[in-house]
Scaffold this motif. Structure first.
Motif, PDB file in Angstrom:
ATOM      1  N   TYR A   1       1.009  -1.180   0.036  1.00 57.43           N
ATOM      2  CA  TYR A   1      -0.043  -0.103  -0.153  1.00 57.43           C
ATOM      3  C   TYR A   1       0.957   1.303   0.022  1.00 57.43           C
ATOM      4  N   GLY A   2       2.086   1.275   0.131  1.00 56.42           N
ATOM      5  CA  GLY A   2       3.025   2.340   0.370  1.00 56.42           C
ATOM      6  C   GLY A   2       2.837   2.770   1.816  1.00 56.42           C
ATOM      7  N   GLU A   3       3.674   3.594   2.055  1.00 60.85           N
ATOM      8  CA  GLU A   3       3.557   4.323   3.517  1.00 60.85           C
ATOM      9  C   GLU A   3       2.723   5.337   3.602  1.00 60.85           C
ATOM     10  N   PRO A   4       2.069   5.434   4.799  1.00 57.11           N
ATOM     11  CA  PRO A   4       1.212   6.369   5.280  1.00 57.11           C
ATOM     12  C   PRO A   4       1.627   7.722   5.453  1.00 57.11           C
ATOM     13  N   ALA A   5       0.722   8.758   5.031  1.00 60.62           N
ATOM     14  CA  ALA A   5       1.048  10.215   5.214  1.00 60.62           C
ATOM     15  C   ALA A   5       1.362  10.498   6.599  1.00 60.62           C
ATOM     16  N   ARG A   6       2.532  10.828   6.980  1.00 60.56           N
ATOM     17  CA  ARG A   6       2.852  11.628   8.345  1.00 60.56           C
ATOM     18  C   ARG A   6       3.797  12.458   8.146  1.00 60.56           C
TER      19      ARG A   6
ATOM     20  N   GLY B   1       1.073   4.551  -1.959  1.00 65.10           N
ATOM     21  CA  GLY B   1       1.281   3.456  -2.914  1.00 65.10           C
ATOM     22  C   GLY B   1       0.256   3.487  -4.017  1.00 65.10           C
ATOM     23  N   PRO B   2       0.249   2.719  -4.752  1.00 63.54           N
ATOM     24  CA  PRO B   2      -0.644   2.439  -6.146  1.00 63.54           C
ATOM     25  C   PRO B   2      -2.099   1.863  -5.509  1.00 63.54           C
ATOM     26  N   ARG B   3      -1.972   1.217  -4.493  1.00 65.59           N
ATOM     27  CA  ARG B   3      -3.023   0.765  -3.912  1.00 65.59           C
ATOM     28  C   ARG B   3      -3.254   1.374  -2.646  1.00 65.59           C
ATOM     29  N   SER B   4      -3.849   2.608  -2.752  1.00 66.27           N
ATOM     30  CA  SER B   4      -3.698   3.487  -1.493  1.00 66.27           C
ATOM     31  C   SER B   4      -5.062   3.258  -0.846  1.00 66.27           C
TER      32      SER B   4
ATOM     33  N   VAL C   1      -6.765   2.705   8.266  1.00 66.32           N
ATOM     34  CA  VAL C   1      -6.996   1.304   7.716  1.00 66.32           C
ATOM     35  C   VAL C   1      -5.848   0.560   7.692  1.00 66.32           C
ATOM     36  N   PHE C   2      -4.647   1.427   7.501  1.00 69.75           N
ATOM     37  CA  PHE C   2      -3.357   1.035   7.135  1.00 69.75           C
ATOM     38  C   PHE C   2      -2.797   0.437   8.555  1.00 69.75           C
TER      39      PHE C   2
END
Length: 964
Positions: free
Chosen positions: A674-679, A721-724, A729-730
């Motif tokens: 999913y890529g890294e969460p925005a923080r 990520g491309p599957r945001s 949820v992350f």
């Protein structure tokens, strides 16, 4: 490679060509076609795209490294020995060049060159290993020079205490790097040394050891750290003196003392290939002269054969445990066995036959033929097999640039491997491989003969197994209840499991059982010892390699018997997980429970070789790591080497180290998807808090983990990520993945059971809480008992910044001013409710005292401590600082809130109860003792309870409460 590609590989090559064309710009494609036009082997490109996804990926990402190699002609020629290092020096000399990115980009370009030349058969096997080794040497020397310059600017030059001369760090390359035999995805084994103790001559003075430790750490980080550009080489330092528990660097005197007094045969074996990559020539010569008498005895050393056999047993045990039968290096007839044959002769005869004092394996084998140690035909077979196995290793590793020697299972990789080894198909390759391995294994068997059977210590007519086994024989050995002990032996002997054993297993059992019966006879209670070890024997009947391990290592068998006799818990652990028998081979480590830093280092070393995306492998390693270290702690406690407080410390540190790795694995797994969460900041943005025993640094052998997960990220943010997915949820999935890794049952069981009921809103709440949500719940909604639980909350893994935020909330809650009477009533009410729910109603009638729930027991002390923190932290803030009961009690006494004598009595009672609970756990008994035990401690606890709460009791306790 002019022959056509098989269809499966041709399709892959065509697909990847298309992707490359899509990725590159028109200008890049034009430059590529121009550069490629001069390359004399047009078929090589498709060959490489098909046989190495690693190379294909490098080309897709950036054509520039390949364009440079084509333009310079370096793909078509060998490099001079110093050429690689000069190129790296030039790259680092560029203005504003940064060490880590330059090293990693340089490594990628040269690995592209090395694998290309190897796979296209432009370079022979030994050039590939040499070039890879030269790349490692250049990286080490350049990184060391760069790192040293920064340290000298801060601390000055390290100088010898007696000579006054500037000192240099000697980096000793071990293993394949020492012999310039690195494979294309190898780690490097190093030892650091420096000539003379002393200190630096700068404004800020530090010892030479401190200086070189910092330098060594910087070098390891420069090579080993994984960044966006990858890594350079994985670094393993475990071959240094004292292994992971030893200092990172040693001066020459310390090295000499260690190897003279404590050096073992396996360290002689390891040092055969040692070679200094740095340092002044005089210092290098001095070190080599110092080490040579330790490595090579002056005489033909046949006494080392038993040690060599033990080394082989340990290697084989590790292979079995990790299931590496299809491994071209470690498996049956693999590279390791060829190396072992050569190094055996070096250790046995190298002191007298100086021609054996070489590092390169093939040169040593040739010398063995010259000396008559091995027939020339055998050396020829070993040489041919070794080169085929090394080429196979390169084909496997160069496929994806992964450190693996396992035979591929995917059809495409199988086809690529067969092609690279000159075989028409996979079956043809396997046939050639099997033939080579059989020849190696045969020579290996001829070299390491089985030990001759020892004469029985007991008279020949004393039957300890077989048809004549009887109670009479056991009585003669000293068994007290021989009739009872012989019954399960006869039952085992006649069982289907034994009768159906293959000949090898039956022979091992027949050899093992008399030794076991004698070993048990040496214990204080032979019948008890035998009854506890027999389940392990039954468990490993069909895995008789474990019996062989104990046969070859009588000391390990003695340790097994003694530990099982002392603790049924250990006996059960060993029967359930016989792989832990390996831990008995090294008595020093068995009775040494490392501190947290060493645990972290050991686990890092163990997982470094595993792909972080191989979740099952990570979970297996974590379970073995935990089981092995819990065994060490238990063994150390049983033998009195660890006090109660230290036992809990060790078990708690173990859990924390495991939780950190579990979080790292779970994080990688989720971010890959999913890529890294925005923080707003670096780090996980996620913290794991331990409550209860984990928070209070009081874990026992079978404790579960009370956990609370808290995150801090952008409220409406999402992953990159491309599957945001949404941040919340992350982090929820991150928590779920951690629990999955911890609780999933595998061959070595669970890591830990996890209890999440102390999170905000308990089972009905979110699995993870935001920092805001956590603060809001604690301030506005939480019950008094939840504030009690918060006393023992402690950050155990994850982001320290998030941890500080939660700590601020915790301290704010604990330091609130409360009405003491109402608080006392709440505490008393909760304690009564807990006792009614958890304490058996008939405990008094049975004359039992429950250490935890009984009146005057552990929980009473915990509740009084929690009450004190909640009642008085607003005026004594120090109370809110600690999460463990002992230090809170110390603070209460120091601040005069409890009488000092009361604190001491409560502390002694608490430690006595917990110590008893630990001992009962090792005996597999519930934490219940006779009601008359611990009377003095119970009186002290109940007296303080009455002092605090007597006026708030709603009603007098019932008879059951009074008695329990």
């Amino acid at each position: 490679m002019s022959d056509p590609l098989p269809p499966v590989l041709a399709q892959r090559a065509a697909t990847l060509r298309g992707r490359i064309d899509e990725r590159w710009s028109a200008e890049q494609r034009a430059r590529w076609h121009s550069a490629w036009a001069d390359y004399p082997h047009p078929g090589h490109l498709d060959h490489m795209l098909a046989c190495s996804p690693f190379v294909a990926d490098l080309l897709q990402r950036d054509p520039e490294p390949m364009l440079h190699l084509l333009a310079s002609g370096q793909l078509l020629r060998s490099l001079d020995e110093g050429e690689t290092e000069r190129q790296l020096q030039d790259a680092l000399a560029v203005e504003q060049a940064q060490l880590l990115p330059v090293l990693r980009q340089f490594r990628s370009r040269h690995m592209l060159r090395i694998i290309w030349r190897d796979f296209c058969r432009l370079a022979p096997t030994l050039e590939t290993t040499r070039d890879t080794s030269l790349l490692a040497e250049a990286s080490i020397r350049c990184a060391l020079a760069h790192s040293r310059a920064g340290l000298e600017a801060r601390f000055g030059l390290p100088r010898g205490r007696h000579s006054g001369e500037p000192q240099e760090l000697l980096v000793l390359a071990m293993g394949k790097l020492g012999a310039r035999e690195l494979n294309v995805s190898s780690d490097i084994d190093l030892i650091f040394a420096f000539p003379e103790a002393g200190e630096t001559d700068g404004d800020k003075v530090i010892s030479n050891e401190q200086f070189f430790t910092k330098l060594g750490q910087a070098l390891i980080n420069a090579l080993d750290a994984t960044t966006a550009d990858g890594f350079v080489f994985r670094v393993d330092m475990r071959l240094r003196p004292y292994g992971d528990s030893g200092a990172l660097v040693h001066n020459f005197n310390a090295l000499e003392d260690y190897y003279q007094e404590q050096g073992r045969d396996w360290e002689r074996y390891a040092l055969i290939k040692a070679r200094a990559l740095t340092g002044r020539a005089g210092d290098v010569a001095e070190l080599e002269q110092m080490l040579r008498p330790f490595i090579y005895r002056k005489y033909v050393d046949f006494g080392v054969i038993d040690s060599l056999r033990s080394m082989k047993q340990m290697i084989s045990s590790e292979v079995r445990r990790r299931g590496l039968d299809n491994d071209v290096k470690l498996g049956h007839g693999g590279i390791r066995e060829v190396e072992f044959i050569a190094q055996c002769f070096q250790l046995i005869r190298g002191g007298r036959d100086l021609g054996l004092q070489q590092r390169e394996l093939l040169a040593v084998l040739a010398e063995c033929a010259e000396l008559g140690c091995l027939p020339e035909a055998a050396v020829a077979e070993l040489r041919e097999a070794y080169l085929f196995l090394r080429d196979s290793e390169h084909a496997i590793q160069g496929y994806r640039d992964q450190q693996s020697q396992a035979l591929p299972t995917e059809p495409e990789q199988q086809a690529a491997t067969a092609r690279l080894l000159g075989c028409g198909d996979w079956d043809s390759y396997l046939a050639r491989l099997q033939a080579h391995r059989q020849r190696v294994a045969a020579h290996f068997r001829d070299l390491i003969a089985e030990p001759e059977e020892k004469e029985d210590e007991i008279a020949d007519d004393l039957a300890l197994w077989g048809e004549d086994l009887s109670a009479v024989s056991l009585t003669a050995l000293g068994y007290r209840d021989a009739e009872a002990s012989v019954a399960p032996l006869l039952e085992l002997q006649g069982s289907k499991r034994v009768l159906s054993l293959q000949s090898q297993g039956r022979e091992r059992l027949e050899a093992f059982m008399p030794q076991l019966l004698r070993a048990c006879a040496e214990s204080s209670d032979p019948d008890l010892a035998l009854s506890r070890v027999l389940p392990l024997v039954t468990a490993v009947l069909r895995r008789s390699a474990y019996l062989a391990l104990l046969l070859e290592n009588p000391a390990a068998l003695d340790e097994l018997v003694q530990l099982c006799a002392a603790s049924p818990w250990i006996a059960s652990l060993m029967a359930e997980h016989p792989v832990l028998l390996d831990e008995l081979l090294d008595r020093a480590s068995l009775y040494t429970a490392p501190d947290k830093a060493l645990l972290q280092d050991e686990l890092r070393q163990q997982v470094a070789r595993l792909p972080i995306d191989d979740l099952e492998a990570q979970m297996d390693v974590l379970r073995y790591f935990k089981a092995a270290h819990v065994l060490r702690v238990a063994a150390s406690e049983l033998t009195g080497r660890l006090s109660l407080m230290k036992v809990s410390d060790k078990l708690t540190w173990l859990a924390e180290v495991i939780l950190e790795q579990v979080l790292a694995v779970a994080w990688y797994d989720l971010t890959a998807k999913y890529g890294e969460p925005a923080r707003e900041t670096e780090g996980y943005g996620f913290a794991v808090f331990g409550y209860g025993k984990l928070g209070g640094i009081e874990l026992s052998y079978s404790s579960d983990l009370d956990l609370v997960f808290v995150f801090d990220a952008e409220a409406k943010g999402s992953t990159a990520g491309p599957r945001s997915i949404d941040n919340t949820v992350f982090y929820t999935r991150l928590g779920q993945r951690m629990i999955h890794i911890l609780e999933t049952r595998m061959a070595l069981g669970q890591l830990y059971e996890v209890d999440m009921r102390l999170r905000p809103s308990g089972d009905s709440g979110m699995l993870v809480a935001s920092t805001r949500g956590f603060a809001s719940y604690q301030q506005d909604t939480a019950w008094t008992w939840e504030h009690q639980a918060l006393v023992r909350a402690r950050l155990v893994a994850g982001d320290e910044r998030v941890g500080r935020t939660v700590y601020d909330v915790r301290e704010g809650i604990l330091r609130q001013s409360r009405e003491e009477g109402e608080l006392a009533r709440e505490v008393v009410r909760m304690r009564r409710r807990m006792r009614e729910h958890l304490l058996p109603a008939d405990a008094a009638a049975n004359g039992e005292f429950h250490l935890k729930q009984g009146v005057g027991g552990i929980v009473d002390i915990e509740f009084m401590v929690q009450y004190a923190v909640l009642a008085w932290s607003h005026r004594v803030p120090a109370l809110a600082h600690w999460s463990d009961n002992i230090r809170i009690l110390e603070t209460l006494g120091r601040e005069g809130l409890f009488e000092q004598q009361e604190c001491e009595s409560l502390t002694l009672a608490y430690l006595a109860y917990r110590s008893a609970a630990h001992q009962l756990a090792l005996q597999q008994q519930p934490d219940v003792v006779p009601a008359g035990d611990y009377g003095k401690h119970r009186d002290a606890v109940t007296a303080k309870w009455r002092h605090l709460f007597a006026s708030y009791e709603d009603e007098a306790p019932g008879n059951g409460d009074q008695a329990n």
